[in-house]
Structure formats: structure tokens, C-alpha cells
Scaffold this motif. Structure first.
Motif, PDB file in Angstrom:
ATOM      1  N   ILE A 142      41.154  52.847 -47.327  1.00 37.58           N
ATOM      2  CA  ILE A 142      42.021  53.902 -47.862  1.00 37.58           C
ATOM      3  C   ILE A 142      42.556  54.801 -46.758  1.00 37.58           C
ATOM      4  O   ILE A 142      43.758  55.110 -46.706  1.00 37.58           O
ATOM      5  CB  ILE A 142      41.253  54.741 -48.903  1.00 37.58           C
ATOM      6  CG1 ILE A 142      40.911  53.893 -50.129  1.00 37.58           C
ATOM      7  CG2 ILE A 142      42.064  55.969 -49.315  1.00 37.58           C
ATOM      8  CD1 ILE A 142      39.916  54.553 -51.070  1.00 37.58           C
TER       9      ILE A 142
ATOM     10  N   LEU B 156      35.677  50.794 -48.443  1.00 34.21           N
ATOM     11  CA  LEU B 156      36.827  51.372 -49.130  1.00 34.21           C
ATOM     12  C   LEU B 156      37.359  52.605 -48.415  1.00 34.21           C
ATOM     13  O   LEU B 156      38.578  52.835 -48.368  1.00 34.21           O
ATOM     14  CB  LEU B 156      36.451  51.715 -50.573  1.00 34.21           C
ATOM     15  CG  LEU B 156      36.518  50.524 -51.533  1.00 34.21           C
ATOM     16  CD1 LEU B 156      35.659  50.771 -52.764  1.00 34.21           C
ATOM     17  CD2 LEU B 156      37.962  50.239 -51.930  1.00 34.21           C
TER      18      LEU B 156
ATOM     19  N   SER C 167      48.368  55.449 -59.269  1.00 31.50           N
ATOM     20  CA  SER C 167      49.151  55.272 -58.038  1.00 31.50           C
ATOM     21  C   SER C 167      50.517  55.936 -58.130  1.00 31.50           C
ATOM     22  O   SER C 167      51.094  56.327 -57.113  1.00 31.50           O
ATOM     23  CB  SER C 167      49.316  53.781 -57.733  1.00 31.50           C
ATOM     24  OG  SER C 167      50.221  53.161 -58.638  1.00 31.50           O
TER      25      SER C 167
ATOM     26  N   SER D  93      40.334  45.313 -58.643  1.00 31.01           N
ATOM     27  CA  SER D  93      41.371  46.035 -57.902  1.00 31.01           C
ATOM     28  C   SER D  93      41.779  45.272 -56.652  1.00 31.01           C
ATOM     29  O   SER D  93      42.960  45.285 -56.266  1.00 31.01           O
ATOM     30  CB  SER D  93      40.872  47.439 -57.530  1.00 31.01           C
ATOM     31  OG  SER D  93      40.646  48.204 -58.699  1.00 31.01           O
TER      32      SER D  93
ATOM     33  N   LEU E  41      42.530  54.314 -55.237  1.00 31.99           N
ATOM     34  CA  LEU E  41      41.327  53.498 -55.068  1.00 31.99           C
ATOM     35  C   LEU E  41      40.057  54.335 -54.927  1.00 31.99           C
ATOM     36  O   LEU E  41      38.953  53.781 -54.964  1.00 31.99           O
ATOM     37  CB  LEU E  41      41.492  52.581 -53.850  1.00 31.99           C
ATOM     38  CG  LEU E  41      42.651  51.581 -53.934  1.00 31.99           C
ATOM     39  CD1 LEU E  41      42.743  50.770 -52.643  1.00 31.99           C
ATOM     40  CD2 LEU E  41      42.499  50.648 -55.127  1.00 31.99           C
TER      41      LEU E  41
ATOM     42  N   ILE F 188      37.244  53.802 -57.442  1.00 27.85           N
ATOM     43  CA  ILE F 188      36.247  52.739 -57.221  1.00 27.85           C
ATOM     44  C   ILE F 188      35.042  53.313 -56.494  1.00 27.85           C
ATOM     45  O   ILE F 188      33.889  53.000 -56.832  1.00 27.85           O
ATOM     46  CB  ILE F 188      36.846  51.576 -56.403  1.00 27.85           C
ATOM     47  CG1 ILE F 188      38.115  51.048 -57.068  1.00 27.85           C
ATOM     48  CG2 ILE F 188      35.823  50.456 -56.240  1.00 27.85           C
ATOM     49  CD1 ILE F 188      38.852  50.013 -56.222  1.00 27.85           C
TER      50      ILE F 188
ATOM     51  N   TRP G   8      34.374  46.017 -48.059  1.00 30.32           N
ATOM     52  CA  TRP G   8      34.703  46.118 -49.483  1.00 30.32           C
ATOM     53  C   TRP G   8      34.245  44.859 -50.217  1.00 30.32           C
ATOM     54  O   TRP G   8      33.637  44.923 -51.292  1.00 30.32           O
ATOM     55  CB  TRP G   8      36.210  46.326 -49.598  1.00 30.32           C
ATOM     56  CG  TRP G   8      36.800  46.456 -50.974  1.00 30.32           C
ATOM     57  CD1 TRP G   8      36.167  46.357 -52.186  1.00 30.32           C
ATOM     58  CD2 TRP G   8      38.179  46.711 -51.271  1.00 30.32           C
ATOM     59  NE1 TRP G   8      37.070  46.531 -53.210  1.00 30.32           N
ATOM     60  CE2 TRP G   8      38.304  46.754 -52.679  1.00 30.32           C
ATOM     61  CE3 TRP G   8      39.323  46.918 -50.487  1.00 30.32           C
ATOM     62  CZ2 TRP G   8      39.534  46.974 -53.313  1.00 30.32           C
ATOM     63  CZ3 TRP G   8      40.536  47.146 -51.124  1.00 30.32           C
ATOM     64  CH2 TRP G   8      40.633  47.178 -52.515  1.00 30.32           C
TER      65      TRP G   8
ATOM     66  N   GLY H 285      35.961  47.260 -58.453  1.00 35.19           N
ATOM     67  CA  GLY H 285      36.262  46.999 -57.048  1.00 35.19           C
ATOM     68  C   GLY H 285      36.814  45.616 -56.827  1.00 35.19           C
ATOM     69  O   GLY H 285      37.773  45.414 -56.071  1.00 35.19           O
TER      70      GLY H 285
ATOM     71  N   VAL I  90      44.488  52.029 -62.258  1.00 36.02           N
ATOM     72  CA  VAL I  90      44.861  52.192 -60.854  1.00 36.02           C
ATOM     73  C   VAL I  90      46.380  52.289 -60.715  1.00 36.02           C
ATOM     74  O   VAL I  90      46.904  53.100 -59.950  1.00 36.02           O
ATOM     75  CB  VAL I  90      44.302  51.031 -60.013  1.00 36.02           C
ATOM     76  CG1 VAL I  90      44.825  51.092 -58.575  1.00 36.02           C
ATOM     77  CG2 VAL I  90      42.776  51.060 -60.012  1.00 36.02           C
TER      78      VAL I  90
ATOM     79  N   GLY J 210      48.439  47.218 -51.490  1.00 35.53           N
ATOM     80  CA  GLY J 210      47.933  48.297 -50.654  1.00 35.53           C
ATOM     81  C   GLY J 210      48.193  48.039 -49.182  1.00 35.53           C
ATOM     82  O   GLY J 210      48.581  48.947 -48.432  1.00 35.53           O
TER      83      GLY J 210
ATOM     84  N   TRP K  12      45.494  44.669 -56.435  1.00 35.72           N
ATOM     85  CA  TRP K  12      46.180  45.716 -55.693  1.00 35.72           C
ATOM     86  C   TRP K  12      45.990  45.646 -54.179  1.00 35.72           C
ATOM     87  O   TRP K  12      46.664  46.368 -53.450  1.00 35.72           O
ATOM     88  CB  TRP K  12      45.721  47.093 -56.190  1.00 35.72           C
ATOM     89  CG  TRP K  12      46.046  47.369 -57.621  1.00 35.72           C
ATOM     90  CD1 TRP K  12      45.163  47.556 -58.650  1.00 35.72           C
ATOM     91  CD2 TRP K  12      47.342  47.487 -58.210  1.00 35.72           C
ATOM     92  NE1 TRP K  12      45.826  47.783 -59.823  1.00 35.72           N
ATOM     93  CE2 TRP K  12      47.173  47.742 -59.588  1.00 35.72           C
ATOM     94  CE3 TRP K  12      48.642  47.395 -57.697  1.00 35.72           C
ATOM     95  CZ2 TRP K  12      48.238  47.907 -60.460  1.00 35.72           C
ATOM     96  CZ3 TRP K  12      49.708  47.567 -58.579  1.00 35.72           C
ATOM     97  CH2 TRP K  12      49.501  47.816 -59.935  1.00 35.72           C
ATOM     98  N   LEU K  13      45.078  44.823 -53.695  1.00 39.60           N
ATOM     99  CA  LEU K  13      44.821  44.806 -52.258  1.00 39.60           C
ATOM    100  C   LEU K  13      46.082  44.429 -51.476  1.00 39.60           C
ATOM    101  O   LEU K  13      46.418  45.055 -50.464  1.00 39.60           O
ATOM    102  CB  LEU K  13      43.670  43.853 -51.929  1.00 39.60           C
ATOM    103  CG  LEU K  13      43.109  43.901 -50.500  1.00 39.60           C
ATOM    104  CD1 LEU K  13      41.634  43.511 -50.494  1.00 39.60           C
ATOM    105  CD2 LEU K  13      43.871  42.982 -49.545  1.00 39.60           C
TER     106      LEU K  13
END
Length: 396
Positions: A302, A298, A365, A236, A374, A377, A317, A233, A361, A244, A240-241
Motif C-alpha cells: 500500500i 500489505l 476505492s 482482493s 486495502l 484487509i 501478502w 486478502g 473494496v 493496484g 484488485w492486485l
């Protein structure tokens, strides 16, 4: 001035040096997160390929394996200092490799160097942190890990500001690398030169055998499963946040970087306030509460919706992944003999998730979209919820 007062001041300087080392780790690990959109564009690659490059950092688990050998040969002061220098060189290499040379191979080399250095220094500063706790006679590990998160805030803030001001990321990375190297040189001078701790004088073959034995310890493996979810978590979020928020929720680069800064602030605040809470409710309940909060956060992130709901999701998160690593390290260190080897085992599991998760991830994706990827996670946080009992102190 009494010897006791002198000892207290020496311990305080030692504590502060380790806190700074934690903060420098956080700064370096957050260097590239806010700038990934620019880095991806300069290299001309997609998310899946970017995930493979980020996977170079998985070498960090090997760095954790050799950390006790480095301390035994160099002493904690020089071992921590030299690995932080390596991390600084790696950060500069990432910036120059992607920004100036546009070289995938040079950029990957930089990530490998950062991963190896961070993997080694993280185990060392956790073992040193445990030693500081014993010398001070009080719990300090959550505060030290809060310093790591504070470093992430500083690093992500620099990244967000640099993105907003359109400063090339290679300039940013090289500048941060120089400052981190200077700070590491100064701070580590206050780490005492002490006799090697348990297991540090042992031959390398014995250290490897002790590390391998740890993988047969069921309790350590369950602690590792808790750390697997929270570290995936956190890793990521680091990687990737921002993408995202940008690709999944349609926000510009500067706003996406700001969301990442909010994540770092939330994680730091949870860790600063987490110590007293853990003393009241215990490690097991603390892990179960925070992982449950992380699942909710999350889901908000998401599934999306209004920007404010996504932002709440980011905060939850952050809280959800805040306590697993410091509490897992503490539980591993006091779970049996040879704490350095035991810490290295769970750190290796954590780093597989934190640093090896990005390729997973990224690959997912490409098939289901970044936000849907995600969900993995969430699954691992639920596993951690049910494995939290392994963090009970021995004898309970």
C-alpha cells in the motif's frame, strides 16, 4: 496383487482426482484477475461498477449451502463434475459477454454462474479431501489447497501471457473454459462411487437446519472470523492486485499481471511447505505468524516506494493469506458432528469475504483510492490473529 495394494492405488487415484479438482478451481478463479483492465475498458465502467459486477460471485455462498444436497442426489463424482461444467460455462459467458457483446448483464450472469459453481464445488472437494485423508491415514489438505494455488499460477500465467501477446480476453476465456470442462470430465472419473456421508441423505429441510445451527456455534464463528480476513486478502489479490500495481504504482498491464503471478507462486510455495510446519508448531501459531506476515506485506504494497519493495510486499501478502483457508476448513471439519454442514458454514463466511469483498473494496476505492481501500484487509487480518485460538484441535 494384494487387496491392500489395490486399495492404496484406488486411494491414490481418488486423491489425485481431488487434487486436479482443486487445481481447476484455482485456474477458473484466476481467469479474470489479470485481464480486469481490459475487461473494464471493454465494458466502459469504473472501479465501483466493476466491483458490483464482481459481487455477482457472492452467490457462491449459496452454492456451498446446496452442495450436500447435490452430493446426496448425484453422488460426489457427478456432483463435482457437473458443478465444474457450470463453472466452465460461466467463464465462457464472462468472456463473450464482456468481449463480444459488451453486455454488463451477460457478464454479470457469467460471474453469478462461476460463483455458484465454485461455492458448491469448493465445499464438496474439501469434504472429499477430508475423506481422502481418512482413507490415506495422513494429512493431505494443505497439499490439496496448494493445488488450488498452483491452478491460480497457471491461470494467472495464461492471463499474463495473453495480455502480453495482446490476445483478446474473450478468446482466452472460452479456450480455458473448454479445457477445464474436458479435464473435469476425465479427472472426476476416478472419484469412487461411495455411500453418502453423514447428513447427505437427510431431507433438505434437515440439512438447512443443521447449517443454521452451525451459525450459533461460537467456535465456528471464530474460525470464520479468521477466514474472513485471509479470504478477503486472497480475494482482493485475485481482483484488485493487478489494478493496484497498474493504477497505484504506474506499471504496465503485462508487469501488473506478472506481479499477480508472483503472488500466486508465493501462496503455493507457502502451502506446499506449510503442512510440515503446522505439524511442528500447530494451527494457532501458524495462523498468527502468517497473518502478521500478511499485515507487513500489505503495508509494503500500500505504502509503495521502489518496485522491489512493492514486489516483496506482494510475496509477504501471499504468505499471509496462504494458510487460513485450509487450516480453517480442517478445524471446522473436526470441530463436531456433520462435517459437511460445519465446513459449509465457515466456507460461507470465507466466500462472503473472498467473493463479496470486491464490491466493498471497489466502493471504498472511489472515495479513498484503491491502495488505501486495502487497509480494510489489514484490520481483518489483525482480528484473525486474535481469533486464531479457535483453530485448536478439540480437547486441547
Amino acid at each position: 496383487m494384494t487387496d491392500e495394494l489395490l486399495d492404496q492405488r484406488a486411494v491414490a487415484r481418488w486423491r489425485n482426482a481431488i487434487i486436479v479438482a482443486f487445481a481447476l478451481g484455482g485456474i477458473t478463479m484466476s481467469t479474470w484477475g489479470p485481464r480486469l483492465p481490459s475487461l473494464r475498458a471493454d465494458l466502459g465502467i469504473d472501479n465501483s461498477f466493476l466491483g458490483l459486477i464482481l459481487g455477482g460471485v457472492t452467490i457462491g455462498s449459496i452454492g456451498g449451502l446446496v452442495s450436500s444436497a447435490l452430493i446426496g442426489r448425484l453422488g460426489a463424482r457427478m456432483a463435482i463434475r457437473s458443478t465444474l461444467w457450470l463453472v466452465s460455462a460461466g467463464v465462457a459467458t464472462i468472456g463473450l459477454g464482456a468481449g463480444m457483446a459488451h453486455s454488463v448483464w451477460l457478464t454479470t450472469l457469467g460471474f453469478v454462474a462461476v460463483g455458484f459453481g465454485i461455492g458448491a464445488v469448493d465445499v464438496m472437494i474439501n469434504v472429499e479431501g477430508s475423506a481422502v485423508e481418512r482413507a490415506a491415514g495422513r494429512t493431505l489438505m494443505p497439499l490439496m489447497h496448494a493445488a488450488w494455488s498452483a491452478g491460480v499460477i497457471i491461470g494467472s500465467g495464461i492471463g499474463a501471457a495473453s495480455a502480453g501477446l495482446h490476445i483478446p480476453f474473450d478468446w482466452q476465456f472460452v479456450g480455458e473454459a473448454v479445457l477445464v470442462a474436458i479435464a473435469a470430465t476425465i479427472a472426476t472419473g476416478f472419484i469412487p462411487v461411495a455411500a453418502p456421508q453423514e447428513g447427505e441423505k437427510a431431507p433438505m429441510a434437515d440439512r438447512i437446519r443443521a447449517w443454521l445451527r452451525g451459525w450459533t456455534d461460537l467456535r465456528l464463528l471464530l474460525i470464520g472470523l479468521v477466514m474472513l480476513g485471509v479470504e478477503l486478502g486472497e480475494g482482493s489479490a485475485n481482483n484488485w492486485l493487478t489494478l493496484g500495481v497498474r493504477d497505484g504504482h504506474g506499471q504496465p498491464d503485462a508487469i501488473a499481471a506478472a506481479y499477480f503471478t508472483v503472488f500466486a507462486i508465493g501462496e503455493t510455495a507457502a502451502r506446499v511447505g506449510g503442512g510440515p510446519l503446522v505439524d511442528r508448531i500447530g494451527r494457532v501459531v501458524a495462523i498468527r505468524v502468517t497473518t502478521a506476515v500478511g499485515v507487513v506485506g500489505l503495508l509494503f504494497f500500500i505504502l509503495g516506494g521502489p518496485a522491489w519493495l512493492v514486489l516483496i510486499g506482494v510475496v509477504l501478502w501471499a504468505v499471509g493469506v496462504s494458510m487460513g483457508f485450509p487450516l480453517g476448513m480442517s478445524a471446522a471439519a473436526d470441530s463436531g458432528p456433520n462435517p459437511a454442514a460445519r465446513v459449509s458454514v465457515v466456507a460461507s463466511i470465507g466466500y462472503v469475504a473472498n467473493l463479496g469483498g470486491p464490491p466493498v473494496v471497489g466502493a471504498l476505492s472511489e472515495h479513498v483510492g484503491l491502495l488505501n481501500a486495502l487497509f480494510v484487509i489489514i484490520i481483518l487480518l489483525i482480528v484473525g490473529f486474535f481469533c486464531a485460538g479457535a483453530l485448536r484441535p478439540r480437547g486441547h
